[in-house]
Design a protein around this motif. Sequence first.
Motif, PDB file in Angstrom:
ATOM      1  N   GLN A 293      -6.878 -68.189  96.537  1.00 13.46           N
ATOM      2  CA  GLN A 293      -5.802 -67.358  96.012  1.00 13.46           C
ATOM      3  C   GLN A 293      -4.470 -67.936  96.460  1.00 13.46           C
ATOM      4  N   ARG A 294      -3.576 -68.103  95.493  1.00 11.18           N
ATOM      5  CA  ARG A 294      -2.260 -68.636  95.823  1.00 11.18           C
ATOM      6  C   ARG A 294      -1.324 -67.475  96.092  1.00 11.18           C
ATOM      7  N   LEU A 295      -0.672 -67.478  97.259  1.00 15.32           N
ATOM      8  CA  LEU A 295       0.166 -66.334  97.620  1.00 15.32           C
ATOM      9  C   LEU A 295       1.647 -66.548  97.314  1.00 15.32           C
ATOM     10  N   GLN A 297       4.922 -68.656  95.387  1.00 24.31           N
ATOM     11  CA  GLN A 297       5.264 -69.374  94.168  1.00 24.31           C
ATOM     12  C   GLN A 297       6.767 -69.618  94.205  1.00 24.31           C
ATOM     13  N   GLU A 332      -1.590 -59.980 100.300  1.00 25.20           N
ATOM     14  CA  GLU A 332      -1.752 -60.185  98.864  1.00 25.20           C
ATOM     15  C   GLU A 332      -0.614 -61.032  98.286  1.00 25.20           C
ATOM     16  N   GLY A 333       0.350 -61.385  99.125  1.00 22.70           N
ATOM     17  CA  GLY A 333       1.443 -62.241  98.675  1.00 22.70           C
ATOM     18  C   GLY A 333       2.675 -61.488  98.205  1.00 22.70           C
ATOM     19  N   THR A 334       2.663 -60.165  98.377  1.00 21.85           N
ATOM     20  CA  THR A 334       3.816 -59.390  97.911  1.00 21.85           C
ATOM     21  C   THR A 334       4.585 -58.814  99.117  1.00 21.85           C
TER      22      THR A 334
ATOM     23  N   LEU B 220       2.506 -53.823  91.855  1.00 23.55           N
ATOM     24  CA  LEU B 220       1.385 -54.745  92.054  1.00 23.55           C
ATOM     25  C   LEU B 220       0.314 -54.118  92.942  1.00 23.55           C
ATOM     26  N   TYR B 224      -3.601 -53.196  92.426  1.00 18.35           N
ATOM     27  CA  TYR B 224      -4.683 -53.690  93.281  1.00 18.35           C
ATOM     28  C   TYR B 224      -5.545 -52.509  93.766  1.00 18.35           C
ATOM     29  N   GLU B 251       5.716 -61.334  92.190  1.00 19.83           N
ATOM     30  CA  GLU B 251       4.692 -60.328  91.901  1.00 19.83           C
ATOM     31  C   GLU B 251       4.146 -60.500  90.485  1.00 19.83           C
ATOM     32  N   ASN B 253       3.842 -63.354  88.879  1.00 29.26           N
ATOM     33  CA  ASN B 253       2.905 -64.480  88.927  1.00 29.26           C
ATOM     34  C   ASN B 253       1.557 -64.041  89.473  1.00 29.26           C
ATOM     35  N   LEU B 254       1.616 -63.266  90.563  1.00 28.45           N
ATOM     36  CA  LEU B 254       0.375 -62.778  91.166  1.00 28.45           C
ATOM     37  C   LEU B 254      -0.363 -61.883  90.177  1.00 28.45           C
ATOM     38  N   ARG B 258      -4.104 -62.285  88.623  1.00 28.76           N
ATOM     39  CA  ARG B 258      -5.080 -61.218  88.779  1.00 28.76           C
ATOM     40  C   ARG B 258      -5.618 -60.771  87.416  1.00 28.76           C
TER      41      ARG B 258
END
Lengths: 452, 264, 191
Positions: A293-295, A297, A332-334, B220, B224, B251, B253-254, B258
């Motif tokens: 998983q890429r966190l 960007q 989760e990257g946020t 986001l 989830y 967010e 992009n994520l 997902r």
Amino acid sequence: MKNYRSSESDSRCVDSILWAFVFLFVSALPNQILAQTEVRLRAETRSSARLPIELKPSQLRDQATKELGQRIVDILDNDLWTSSVVAAYQTEESRANPDALRLELALSRPTGPIRFAVQTKVSLVQKKLTLEGQLLDSATNKTLDQKIYRGCPENLRLLVHALADDIVHSLTGEKGIAKSRIAFTAATGDSKEIFVMEFDGSNLRQATSLKSLNLTPAWSNDGREIVFTSYQRGNPDLFVLDLIPGRMSYLIKDNGLHSAPAWSPDGKKIAFVSTKDGNAEIYVMEIYTKALQRLTQHPAIDASPSWSPTGRELVFTSDRLGNPQLFVMDAEGTNLRRLPIDLSYNDSPAWSPRGDKIAFVSRTPNGFDIFVYDLGTQAVAQLTSKAGSNEDPCWSPDGYRLAFSSTRDGRSEIYSMLWDGTDVRRLTYKGACTSPAWSLNSRPAEEFLCKE
Amino acid sequence: MQNLLKSLAVLSALLMVSCATRKEVVNLKNDSFYIRSQIDSLRAEQRRLRATIVRLTNLTEQSTEANNRLRADIQVQLNQLGEQSQILNDRLEETGRRISNLPSKIRLTTPVMAPSPDTTNSATRVDTAQVNAAARRQLEETQRLYDSAYRDFVKGQYALAQQGFVQYLQMFPESDLADNAQYWIGECNYSQKKYAEAIQAFQTVITKYPEGEKVPAAMLKMSYAQIASGKTAAAKENLAALIKRFPQANEANLARTRLQELPH
Amino acid sequence: MFRFHNAKFKSLQTMAAKSTLLIMAALTLLVFSGCPSSKKMTETPISANEPEASTVTTAPEPAVPAYQRPTEEAAPAESAVPFALQNVYFEFDRYDLTPEALQILADNARVLKAHPEARVVIEGHCDERGTVEYNLALGDKRAKAAKDYLVSLGVTPSQVSTISYGKERPIDMNHSEEAWSRNRRAEFARR
């Protein structure tokens, strides 16, 4: 029981016995509870506040020699002192040849009476070693608890480490660090290899002989594996080294750079930096499924991820504001935010296992110095200054100490210090040692076994 | 001898037949010399021309190369400009965030500066100072409460942290950090895998603080939490809404990643 | 000695036209002077050289100019453009290309285009300041910046790969500003 394996040293077993021990301790000495709490708080705020313990000379049985008994007391002495929460004092008769460390101890003799004592008993029968540790109430000489560790002379150190950790845990509730190890990289000719030593610098050994660049090691939670960047196949890829059979396997091989791995606190994931998609970004890999998983960007450099002890957040370095700064995001990257640290070039964040502090390096006229950011108060404290360049901080598993590399004595060596910057100890004498990584306080069960 | 005679005869005959005299032969010789020199000079010319053409060809090539170079340089500059503007943008945002955390502090200090010079009533001043001190204490308390709740969160004491953030919101509902506190309530629940409560808390961030900086993250994380509790359809809707509303955010992009992972 | 010597200095266009005219004139003259003596005449010096027609097409090659078309005749080109690639240097904590770096890379691009069979690795390096991890990422950025520019100059992407060595492979072991500036580089290694 016949396989010489020290059944009490199995970690689960140790845990359950310890709980029993703590319970017994608390119920037997209700008047001590306040004192313990006090010690714990003081130890967090002042480095010199430790709970004093007296170390009695080891009682010898069967073929156990005087040297063996002295060795046990010496190892225990060093282990307890490095635990940061207790201070061990050998009794006059056991202090045979005082070295620098014990001199230091002698200088700081406790002002008040010592309330606890440790009595060890060692027996050696046909290379089977039995170590018994007793925690005594100094005033009454009453046994508060006792534990037996079985092994053989080769793993004596480990047995004593287990005893030391149990003593620390019983008295203070802290986990201890005596079983922990430090991995680091050191130059050997043109290559850099991974080395492993015990928490105090002893038992140094070379873990890899790959004749290539091997960098940025990180420990698995069980202290069995090390994940690191290796150029063995030409490209910087991530490998996992299993220390018990000494076997290496790929974690990820792809185009681009893979570096700065960090094992998640639950042991299931590894965060790392990869440029496989073009730019340095933070990724998280599930170890068993290898799902990636890429966190992050962002066209800037994102590097050096470090997990919070809960595994819910990651701190990392990014130059997205034009120079390296520390950012925190959730797993989760946020929810990304910059740590409000008013220093211009910050890197190498390491989240304390206690959760409330992040150690990092910042550029100073000497090169780098180590700082600590307090998440609760947003205060920044400088721990090193005017002593060479100090880099790569990492926390001891109990969160009391930091290992780091420093050029204060010339070439880069590994040191450790208390979290407030005091009690600096040099651990290596090799030169070109960098990137220390401190394991959790656990060892694979195989290490407690005797070699047939 | 006969041959020689024959050839002499032929030669003389030829000479006779031809309109050429000896003088003409000399002239012709001169002519041929002239032509030869002409040809020589032409060939030299030719050589030079060829060289020039090669040079010209190379020049043209260089100019296309120069053109390529120019294009490449412009590309590099554009990239660098892009990154610089991104950095500036991020810095601007960061500054904005820091400023937005300041107003309460500024509000506290302004009353001291505000009294007009003609206000000689010292009692008013004392009042202002008292109010000011009280406000400062309150601000410190606000920050302390928030910080200690977050401290509990990083130590993994989620229930305690949540309690702290709830208390914070009750005491300082108008604070600049109110949306953050509400977000953390969601995060505390999410960390404990209490997804229903987490969804509710994140939803509150979105509806109650629609202009807040935590909205994309809340959207986001709400998705989830929905995925984790099996509400895939709702999650998809939410992720799509997030991408539409904040297409540039990380967010988004994520969310895109997902969405791709979710069963269609 | 040569009457048309001054023609050398005339413009290229008129020269081209003139040379055609002159060749025509020469041919006519030769035809018209097809007198008895002509055979004898042509046997001498001129015949020692090539006939006129071939003179036009296969004049001896002038010295090969410095620049040559790289795509045609790869083999002679190889010897013509030596395979020498220069390092590119960077500023501290930067991976953007300086004007000097752009010039060097343009030269390197020409070399790579003249040697399409050559495969190179661009190694990104950093000075010793900064952490191992950050410098690994920075070195990667530097190598990629160099590659991207080469590709935008027309170098085939598959010809060039990148690798970062961070601060692990300094060429100058000293700890001075001068040493650092030498170590902050993108180096070209032939595979």
